[in-house]
Every structure is written in structure tokens, then in C-alpha cells.
Scaffold this active site. Structure first.
Site, mmCIF file in Angstrom:
data_model
loop_
_atom_site.group_PDB
_atom_site.id
_atom_site.type_symbol
_atom_site.label_atom_id
_atom_site.label_comp_id
_atom_site.label_asym_id
_atom_site.label_seq_id
_atom_site.Cartn_x
_atom_site.Cartn_y
_atom_site.Cartn_z
ATOM 1 N N GLU A 50 0.736 -1.208 -0.111
ATOM 2 C CA GLU A 50 -0.035 0.080 0.120
ATOM 3 C C GLU A 50 0.816 1.371 -0.011
ATOM 4 O O GLU A 50 0.364 2.191 -0.531
ATOM 5 C CB GLU A 50 -1.009 0.014 1.115
ATOM 6 C CG GLU A 50 -2.032 -0.891 1.050
ATOM 7 C CD GLU A 50 -1.867 -2.395 1.250
ATOM 8 O OE1 GLU A 50 -0.792 -2.718 1.831
ATOM 9 O OE2 GLU A 50 -2.559 -3.289 1.091
ATOM 10 N N HIS A 81 -11.094 -4.591 9.114
ATOM 11 C CA HIS A 81 -11.552 -4.349 7.610
ATOM 12 C C HIS A 81 -13.055 -3.887 7.499
ATOM 13 O O HIS A 81 -13.720 -3.865 6.776
ATOM 14 C CB HIS A 81 -11.805 -5.684 6.916
ATOM 15 C CG HIS A 81 -10.376 -6.516 6.897
ATOM 16 N ND1 HIS A 81 -9.663 -7.228 7.874
ATOM 17 C CD2 HIS A 81 -9.996 -6.828 5.462
ATOM 18 C CE1 HIS A 81 -8.754 -7.874 7.194
ATOM 19 N NE2 HIS A 81 -8.843 -7.664 5.642
#
Lengths: 334, 320
Positions: free
Chosen positions: A66, A135
Site C-alpha cells: 500500500e 476491515h
């Protein structure tokens, strides 16, 4: 020729894809990068078919990196491309924060206005699929604390299409928060390929005179349901959707509170340090303060990590009935 | 060894002197309190920045470090605008909003110095992706220090650049210390170039005080990246003569060590080469030094005479 006002019913998820696809057809500088967005079509199927249309040079599957995804997007934006990048879940933006916060957000300013960073960071967020604490977060308040970033969140399929297009056309880094729980929701979407939603403009979703509710993301629909229920009892709720969370267009909220004298602000994200607190503070600082007939109420996520069990998960974020009771409370009807 | 043209050697000697005088002028301005912000000087490390800058082709891009003055001069930035930026003046590269850590000339391919150690690696990947996408044939030169290669961003960027065959040359200026921590205490390898192997990137270690070796290896590395063969990792061993920042007491290294490295002063090595090979006469060398020095004096004057930024600009340029 297509009718300019032609609409089509589609899912929120597909509306984002349509908006992205139209912009990629329009401008060769728009590229799309992220994890498993190519052949796989994205973790939520959002980019299905885009690889076939645009090829590997414009739809780029990345390593699970990321920091590199966001940094590469910033560097590409700085040098003339218009990258859209996807974090598989918003939670993972924490791994790309340096490139976003220390680099991309500040470059235009700290370089004295000589450079632009036109990038879109797509951030699937929030609860609803039992994905647990890492998440399911709504981290918008972190992003709203960084001058130079724009933070937007669409709440309907039409807004999703119009806003992703506006975000791609914007010359600044735009964090585009997509509540995952809305992906499968349906609505009418304009097919006009120049349909955009203006960034930095707050929308009045439903007019009313008794109580103002500011809500966005998944909570907009819940607030709308509550308002429909309360209408039966003769209570008229005004619902405001900021759409752009930062920098926020406060004027319609101020005017609404002057009219109603009562304010509820709502979000899934934890209450402490949330965007709702900022809205409440700005109302307290504004001329609307003198019109308040009740304390401002924040309906927010609890200050806990998001739990896994669906029942526990639903219990930590506001639901339709929380809005109904909140309105009763502000009207002293409980 | 490669032969360098007289023209290149002239520019090299001029710019290396400029870089040295620039740092000495900044030291002077710091001592006098005219600059009172934090500045990181590269005295002793000038060769890597200047020489690799000269190896670039027109249109190539560069990402610099916090210790970036010589890198900027090598790339061809204007010392007047650099000095004005260090003094926080409206005429500086960033109109006084960036300072030494954020000097940039983006439209001309300089994507900026960086206040975040390791911040430039992934930005360089993006800049290189643009070159690949637009088929410009340009290469990105990404400077970093030894300490930066311990950041996760280094490893993510190396991996991505290798997989995507991005046109980047990573040049690690290994000055043997991450601020005060000696390299032996922050990595368990002798040569940082070994880290290339893990990503199937060619890694080379060179003497960062030797202009000939730097020019030779950088020219070849840039050619390799330009040919579409992917990135290269070059490690140049070098040394900073001054402290990490303007307020570094330098308790972590001995004066003997500093002296040893001063004997390898890259500017002195270049001068010696020019004298021994009779490239320029003593008089010519003096003239070049004098011109370099006066360019820095003029830069300081320009900066001192420039206006402070108007206070009303403080809210400008938050958004494009």
C-alpha cells in the site's frame, strides 16, 4: 444520440465503475492501480471488465504494497498522470499514510503552488459484512485533519457516479470513501457522461422544519427511513448530506439549524474525535447557536473496535431507531 | 577508466565548487543567525549529487533527499532561487513555504527534496511510471541515504520498480551514519547494493568521492534504465564533513575518522586530477573557483535583498 436526462437503474458499485470507465475513455492520463483489480476484478468485483477494455498499461495490478501504491500514485500525479488507486479496504490506508499525508496532501502548498497532485484514492469502508476490526473501519476523521486533502463520500448510486467523475477531474488528492454496505444498493443513475456532483457542496436530501439531521454514507438511508416514519407522526425532519466531508460546506447546515433549532449529526465512525464533533463545534461557533432549542445530539459509532459477530457489529453503529429516538429526545417526546 | 571531455570537467569543477561554497555560505548564514531554521548540509558529499546530475540527459527527472543542495546544483537548479528559499523569501523556489527540505522545480523534472527519510522512493516509482506511460524515454534519478534503505518504502519501491521495469536509478549516498547511528548498528550487511539482489535489481557499490567512477557508473546505469531494462541500485560510499544538522554535537564519531575522510575530499580529488592531467592551468582553475564563489555570493545577496513573503499568501495554494 442519448437523451441528456436518460437514467438507468444500477447498483452503487456499478455506478462507480461506470464513472471511472467514462473518465478513462475521456482522458488517457487516467490510470487505475491497486491490488487484484485486473483479471480478478477487484475484491468487491468493482472493476470487473476494466482490464479488458483498458489493458495492463492503464489497469495495473500491484504487489500487496500500500505504501508503494499511494506513493506511486502521488509521483505519477505530480508528473502528469491522473491516477485512481484503490485500497482494498479503507483500513489499509494506514499503510499508505506517509505518501498521502506527508507528500501528496502538502506538495501544492509546500512547493509554493508550482505542482498539482490530481489523484483519487478509493477507500471501501465501514461495517456490514462481518469483516471484523481490521476491515470495517470508517477512518474519515483522520483524513479530514489534513489540509490539502479533499474527503468525499457518496451515499447513493447517482452520487457515486457523479462524485467519482468529479474526483477524477479534480486537481487535488481526493479521498473517495465508499461504504461497502452500499455496494449492492440500487438507484437511478444519469447516463450523461458529463454528469458530475460538485465537490465542496452540501446537499439537502429532504426538506423539513422540526429537526435537522446531518448524515452521510450508510446512515443517510437510515436517517431517510426514520424521517419517513416520523412524517406519519407529523414530524418534519430536514436531512442534510455534506457529501464532501472536508473541506465542508457548512452554510446549508447553519441555515437549516437556524430554521429547525435542533441538530443531530450522525456517522458510523467512533464518536470521539469524529467529523460529527467538528460539525457540532462549528454550529456552536456560528450564528445558529442562538437558535438552538435543544443540545446538539451526536449519533455515532461507539468508541470500540468493530466486532466480528453480525449482531455485535450492528449494535455499535447507529440504526434507524436510534434516529427516531434521537428526534423524540430533541423534541422532548420521550 | 573513462575519459571525460573538457567541457564536462569544466562544468563539474564549477558545480562542485558551487556546491561547496553554497554549503559554506549557508553555514555562515546559520552562524550569523540569518538562517535560523534547520538545514542539512552535504559538505564532503558533493560529488554524488553534482556528478550524477551531470550524467543525466535533458528531460530526466530527479527526487532529492533532505541533504539535497549538491543534488539540486548538479541537476541544474538556480542557486539564487535555492538560497532565497533557504532564507524563506518570496523569490525562492517555493515562495518561502518549503525551505531547504522541499526545494523543487516540478515542471522541469525536479520532483523535490524530501523531509521524510525514504519518502522519495515510491514517488520516484510514480514519476517513472509516467515516463513509461507517456513513452518519454526519460529516467528518474532517485537519491536517498543509507538510513532510508531501512524504511519499508525502500523495499516496496524496489520490488514494484523491478516488477514493472520502471526507468529509475536509485543512488544511495551511504555516508556511514543514519544521523548518529553507525551503519554497523543499523544494518547487518556490508554493502547496501546487496539489497538489489532480493529484487533482481543490479546493485553496484562505488567510491562516492571519485568523480570518474560516479560518472562512469551513473552513465551506464542511466543507459540501462533508459533502455527499458528496469531499475538499478547504486550505492556510493561517502562522508559528510559537517554534522547531521546545524545543531549536531557530533559525539558519535572521532576527529581522526573525519580527518581520514577529509583526505579523500571529492573536490580536492577532482582538482588534483585536473592539475595532474593538465586539463586546466592553475590560473584557469582559479578563475573557475572564483566564478563559482561569486555566483554564491550573488545568490546570498539576491536572497538577502528579496522580500519576505506577504503574510496574506499563507492561505494560498492549499488547493490547486
Amino acid at each position: 444520440m442519448m437523451e441528456i436526462n436518460e437514467m438507468k437503474k444500477m447498483k452503487y458499485r456499478d455506478a462507480i465503475r461506470l464513472g471511472m470507465t467514462e473518465e478513462m475513455r475521456r482522458d488517457d492520463a487516467v490510470i487505475f492501480l491497486g491490488e487484484d483489480i485486473g483479471r480478478y476484478g477487484g475484491a468487491f468485483g468493482l472493476s470487473a471488465g476494466m482490464l479488458d477494455e483498458f489493458g495492463e498499461e492503464r489497469v495495473l495490478d500491484t504487489p500487496i504494497s500500500e505504501a508503494a501504491i499511494v506513493g506511486t500514485a502521488v509521483g505519477a500525479a505530480l508528473t502528469g498522470l491522473r491516477p485512481v488507486c484503490e485500497m482494498m479496504h479503507m483500513d489499509f490506508v494506514t499503510l499508505g499514510m506517509d505518501a498521502l499525508v506527508n507528500q501528496g496532501a502538502k506538495m501544492h502548498y509546500m512547493f509554493g503552488g508550482q505542482a498539482q497532485v490530481p489523484l483519487v484514492l478509493r477507500l471501501p469502508a465501514g461495517t456490514g459484512d462481518g469483516a471484523g476490526a481490521q476491515h470495517s473501519q470508517s477512518l474519515e476523521a483522520w483524513l479530514c485533519h489534513v489540509p490539502g486533502l479533499k474527503v468525499v463520500t457518496p451515499s447513493t448510486p447517482a452520487q457515486a457516479k457523479g462524485l467519482i467523475k468529479a474526483a477524477i477531474r479534480d486537481n487535488n488528492p481526493v479521498c473517495f470513501i465508499e461504504p461497502k454496505a452500499l455496494y449492492q444498493t440500487e438507484g437511478l443513475v444519469p447516463l450523461d457522461d458529463d454528469y458530475t456532483i460538485e465537490i465542496g457542496k452540501t446537499l439537502i436530501e429532504r426538506p423539513g422544519k422540526d429537526v435537522t439531521i446531518v448524515a452521510y454514507g450508510t446512515l443517510l438511508a437510515k436517517a431517510m427511513e426514520a424521517a419517513a416514519f416520523l412524517e406519519e407522526e407529523g414530524i418534519e425532519v430536514e436531512i442534510i448530506n455534506p457529501v464532501t466531508l472536508y473541506p465542508m460546506d457548512m452554510q446549508p447546515i447553519v441555515e437549516s439549524v437556524i430554521k429547525t433549532g435542533r441538530l443531530i449529526v450522525a456517522h458510523e465512525a467512533p464518536k470521539t474525535g469524529g467529523v460529527g464533533g467538528e460539525i457540532a463545534a462549528r454550529i456552536a461557533e456560528s450564528e445558529a447557536f442562538d437558535y438552538l432549542n435543544a443540545p446538539i445530539l451526536r449519533l455515532c459509532g461507539m468508541d470500540v473496535p468493530i466486532p466480528y459477530s453480525k449482531e455485535l457489529e450492528a449494535s455499535v453503529v447507529p440504526q434507524r431507531n436510534d434516529f427516531v429516538h434521537g428526534v423524540y429526545r430533541l423534541l422532548n417526546r420521550e | 577508466m573513462i575519459e571525460l571531455s573538457e567541457e564536462i570537467l569544466l562544468r563539474m569543477y564549477y558545480k562542485m565548487n558551487q556546491a561547496r561554497f553554497f554549503e559554506e555560505k549557508v553555514e555562515d548564514l546559520l552562524k550569523r543567525g540569518i538562517i535560523d531554521e534547520t538545514v542539512y548540509l552535504s559538505k564532503g558529499e558533493e560529488a554524488t549529487g553534482v556528478v550524477s546530475g551531470l550524467a543525466l540527459e535533458k528531460g530526466d527527472l530527479v527526487s532529492m533527499t533532505h541533504r539535497g543542495h549538491a543534488q539540486a546544483i548538479g541537476f541544474g537548479l538556480d542557486v539564487n532561487l535555492m538560497m532565497a528559499e533557504l532564507l524563506g523569501k518570496s523569490t525562492g523556489y517555493c515562495k518561502g513555504k518549503g525551505g531547504s527540505l522541499h526545494i523543487a522545480d516540478v515542471l522541469n523534472g525536479n520532483i523535490g527534496a524530501n523531509g521524510i527519510v525514504g519518502g522519495g522512493f515510491t514517488l520516484s516509482c510514480g514519476a517513472a511510471l509516467t515516463q513509461k506511460h507517456k513513452k518519454t524515454g526519460q529516467v528518474v534519478l532517485c537519491f536517498a541515504g543509507d538510513g532510508a534503505t531501512n524504511e519499508g518504502s525502500f523495499h516496496e519501491a524496489m520490488n514494484l520498480a523491478s516488477v514493472w521495469k520502471l526507468p529509475i536509478v536509485f543512488l544511495i549516498e551511504n555516508n556511514l551514519y543514519g544521523m548518529s547511528t553507525p551503519i554497523a548498528k543499523h544494518m547487518n550487511i556490508e554493502n547496501i547494493s546487496d539489497r538489489g539482489a532480493g529484487y533482481n535489481i543490479p546493485g553496484l557499490t562505488i567510491d562516492g568521492t571519485d568523480f570518474l567512477e560516479i560518472y562512469d557508473v551513473m552513465t551506464k546505469s542511466l543507459r540501462y534504465a533508459r533502455a527499458g531494462r528496469g531499475p538499478v541500485l547504486v550505492e556510493a560510499k561517502t562522508y559528510r564533513f559537517c554534522g547531521h544538522s546545524s545543531d549536531d554535537p557530533q559525539v558519535y564519531r572521532s576527529t581522526e575518522e573525519v580527518q581520514q575522510w577529509q583526505e579523500k575530499d571529492p573536490l580536492f580529488r577532482l582538482k588534483k586530477y585536473l592539475q595532474e592531467n593538465r586539463v586546466f592551468t592553475g590560473k584557469q582553475l582559479e578563475t573557475i573557483e572564483g566564478e563559482a564563489k561569486s555566483s554564491i555570493e550573488q545568490a546570498a545577496e539576491f536572497a538577502l535583498e528579496s522580500l519576505e513573503p506577504d503574510i496574506t499568501t499563507v492561505l494560498e495554494d492549499v488547493y490547486a
